[in-house]
Design an enzyme around this catalytic site. Structure first.
Site, short mmCIF file in Angstrom:
data_model
loop_
_atom_site.label_atom_id
_atom_site.label_comp_id
_atom_site.label_asym_id
_atom_site.label_seq_id
_atom_site.Cartn_x
_atom_site.Cartn_y
_atom_site.Cartn_z
CB CYS A 9 -0.94 0.00 1.21
SG CYS A 9 -2.02 1.45 1.28
CB CYS A 57 -0.62 2.42 3.98
SG CYS A 57 -2.24 1.85 3.43
CG ASP A 58 3.22 1.26 4.49
OD1 ASP A 58 2.73 1.75 5.53
OD2 ASP A 58 3.05 0.06 4.18
#
Length: 320
Positions: free
Chosen positions: A136, A139-140
């Site tokens: 992701c 997300c990261d």
């Protein structure tokens, strides 16, 4: 066999399911949440979380889900661990059967079974998950500001992730096993026009390479699908972007699924074609797939369910 009955039955205990439970409990619906084989959803396998609103410092995914569950239980939610193996949506109350033999009946049903990222299946992939390997970018990606990253895949997801990562990284490499992309043409045009992105064609990942202390990703070993030649690309982060698999197998034949297997809902709501059945979170959202959006649709599902019950009770009282 035990029969559990509730006004709101929730299947799934990630951000969507627990948010639905919190709102349902506060509305006096005494919800039951049936947790599957991975209580807490994908956040249980996520370490640092920096993008969930309300926390100035980095938090841990498992801790966030623990707090959500405690909040849901505090306001009146009942949590049950079981694996649902059968469903009957032909009449209300809806009836779910668990692997334990127990039966769960709900005047409404909220489906929040989520989706799982598809992985390559390499041992090194799991060893370095959360230590340089992710599924992701949204997300990261923030953790790789100014560093070199690679993206594996060739569809819309991979191209979108590569484009997103250019917000953080000056050097993004897309690795694809074929000599052309499957992504939409407009996305391909944006990708090829971006000077921060390069593409390696006809390459598959043989191994994610660890190094340093503590051990983290330092690169990927690649195999040429045409010549068989092995090469190495240095990278600080690798994002596997080969799609997601929604957990909808249980509802095939009971509810309509879209071409990618996600539950179909009415636009702008969480309502499915079966009155009283609602879907929220990643099981119906293939665009955003974030904890905060899942929680938002969980709230929507609870409000939709509450309104459905109120309208049904009003209609029944008028008929009486």
């Amino acid at each position: 066999m035990t029969v559990h009955h509730t006004k709101m039955l929730i299947l799934g205990s990630g951000p969507a399911g627990l948010s639905a439970a919190i709102y349902g409990a506060r509305a006096g619906l005494s919800p039951i949440v049936v947790q599957g084989i991975q209580p807490g959803g994908q956040l249980m396998t996520t370490t640092d979380v920096e993008n969930y609103p309300g926390f100035a410092d980095v938090i841990q995914g498992p801790w966030l889900m623990e707090q959500m569950q405690k909040q849901a239980e505090h306001v009146g939610t009942r949590m049950i661990t079981d694996i649902v193996t059968g469903v009957d949506l032909s009449r209300r109350p809806f009836r779910l059967t668990g692997d334990s033999g127990d039966v769960y009946e709900g005047e409404t049903l909220v489906i929040a079974t989520g989706a799982q990222a598809k992985w390559l299946g390499l041992p090194s992939e799991q060893e370095l998950a959360g230590r340089g390997v992710s599924a992701c970018a949204t997300c990261d990606g923030f953790f790789y500001r100014g560093r070199k990253v690679v993206v594996i895949g060739g569809g819309n997801t991979a191209v979108e992730e590569a484009l997103y990562l250019t917000n953080h990284s000056p050097d993004v490499t897309l690795i694809h096993r074929r000599d052309s992309l499957r992504a939409e043409k407009i996305l391909q045009e944006r990708l090829f026009a971006n000077p921060r992105i390069s593409v390696l064609w006809n390459k598959t990942v043989e191994r994610f390479v660890a190094g340093g202390e503590p051990a983290g990703l330092v690169g990927v070993d690649l195999k040429d699908t045409v010549t068989g030649e092995i090469s190495h690309v240095a990278a600080d982060g690798a994002f596997v972007a080969i799609g997601h698999q929604p957990a909808t197998q249980l509802f095939a034949g009971h509810l309509p699924l879209d071409s990618d297997g996600y539950l179909a809902v009415e636009t702008g709501s969480t309502r499915t074609v079966v009155p009283g059945v609602f879907a929220c979170g990643d099981v119906m959202d293939k665009v955003y797939r974030q904890a905060v959006t899942a929680a938002g649709t969980g709230c929507m599902a609870a409000l939709d369910a509450e309104r459905f019950l109120a309208e049904a009770e009003f209609a029944a009282s008028r008929a009486a």
